[in-house]
Design a protein around this motif. Structure first.
Motif, PDB file in Angstrom:
ATOM      1  N   THR A  86     -20.460  46.190  74.301  1.00 54.90           N
ATOM      2  CA  THR A  86     -22.003  46.303  74.465  1.00 54.90           C
ATOM      3  C   THR A  86     -22.018  47.020  75.568  1.00 54.90           C
ATOM      4  O   THR A  86     -21.286  47.139  76.653  1.00 54.90           O
ATOM      5  N   GLY A  90     -27.386  45.462  77.658  1.00 52.62           N
ATOM      6  CA  GLY A  90     -27.551  45.142  76.253  1.00 52.62           C
ATOM      7  C   GLY A  90     -28.034  43.767  76.048  1.00 52.62           C
ATOM      8  O   GLY A  90     -27.977  42.806  77.039  1.00 52.62           O
ATOM      9  N   SER A  91     -28.988  43.582  75.090  1.00 51.70           N
ATOM     10  CA  SER A  91     -29.512  42.135  74.694  1.00 51.70           C
ATOM     11  C   SER A  91     -28.560  41.160  74.664  1.00 51.70           C
ATOM     12  O   SER A  91     -27.477  41.036  73.798  1.00 51.70           O
ATOM     13  N   GLN A  92     -28.610  40.003  75.439  1.00 53.22           N
ATOM     14  CA  GLN A  92     -27.691  39.017  75.550  1.00 53.22           C
ATOM     15  C   GLN A  92     -28.027  38.064  73.942  1.00 53.22           C
ATOM     16  O   GLN A  92     -26.994  37.711  73.370  1.00 53.22           O
ATOM     17  N   ASP A  93     -29.060  38.449  73.558  1.00 51.93           N
ATOM     18  CA  ASP A  93     -29.381  37.672  72.117  1.00 51.93           C
ATOM     19  C   ASP A  93     -28.412  38.330  71.045  1.00 51.93           C
ATOM     20  O   ASP A  93     -28.194  37.905  70.401  1.00 51.93           O
ATOM     21  N   MET A  94     -28.116  39.714  71.084  1.00 51.40           N
ATOM     22  CA  MET A  94     -27.315  40.376  70.290  1.00 51.40           C
ATOM     23  C   MET A  94     -25.880  40.043  70.488  1.00 51.40           C
ATOM     24  O   MET A  94     -25.144  39.607  69.609  1.00 51.40           O
TER      25      MET A  94
END
Length: 124
Positions: A86, A90-94
């Motif tokens: 990532t 980048g999104s921690q959710d992803m």
């Protein structure tokens, strides 16, 4: 039989950087397979069984999340470890979502060979 890795990223430059980082980390693979997106990876996995997969999350056609979902539904490849790659922002959710879908770890770009070895080493 030698170790095989599959690098999945829509950027050919990033695939080369990942490959070089693996060598610099002392992780030698006899075969390095490459795919430009999750769909190409799924097509390749129909005939190849790598020891580990490194996959980007953000890709066209089939992103890393969809790739993980598809891989999990295929009994012949579902147990191959996948490490997600990532971006730093980048999104921690992803990342959390990919881990919940079976990813074995995550490496954030830009990464050092030591970071690559720290995440991949235990999986090999």
């Amino acid at each position: 039989m030698g170790k095989i890795i599959l690098i999945v990223d829509d950027s050919s430059t990033m695939r080369k950087i990942v490959n070089r980082s693996l060598r610099q980390a002392g992780l030698e693979f006899d075969t390095v397979l490459e795919a430009g997106d999750g769909q190409e990876a799924m097509d390749l996995l129909a005939n190849e069984k790598p020891d580990i997969i490194l996959s980007d999350i953000n890709m066209p056609n089939m992103d890393g999340i969809e790739f993980l979902k598809n891989k999990a539904n295929d009994a012949s490849i579902k147990d191959i470890p996948v490490v997600m790659v990532t971006t730093e922002g980048g999104s921690q959710d992803m990342v959390d979502q990919s881990m919940s879908l079976g990813a074995s770890g995550c490496v954030k770009k830009p990464f050092t060979p030591d970071q690559v070895n720290e995440v991949l080493g235990p999986l090999l």
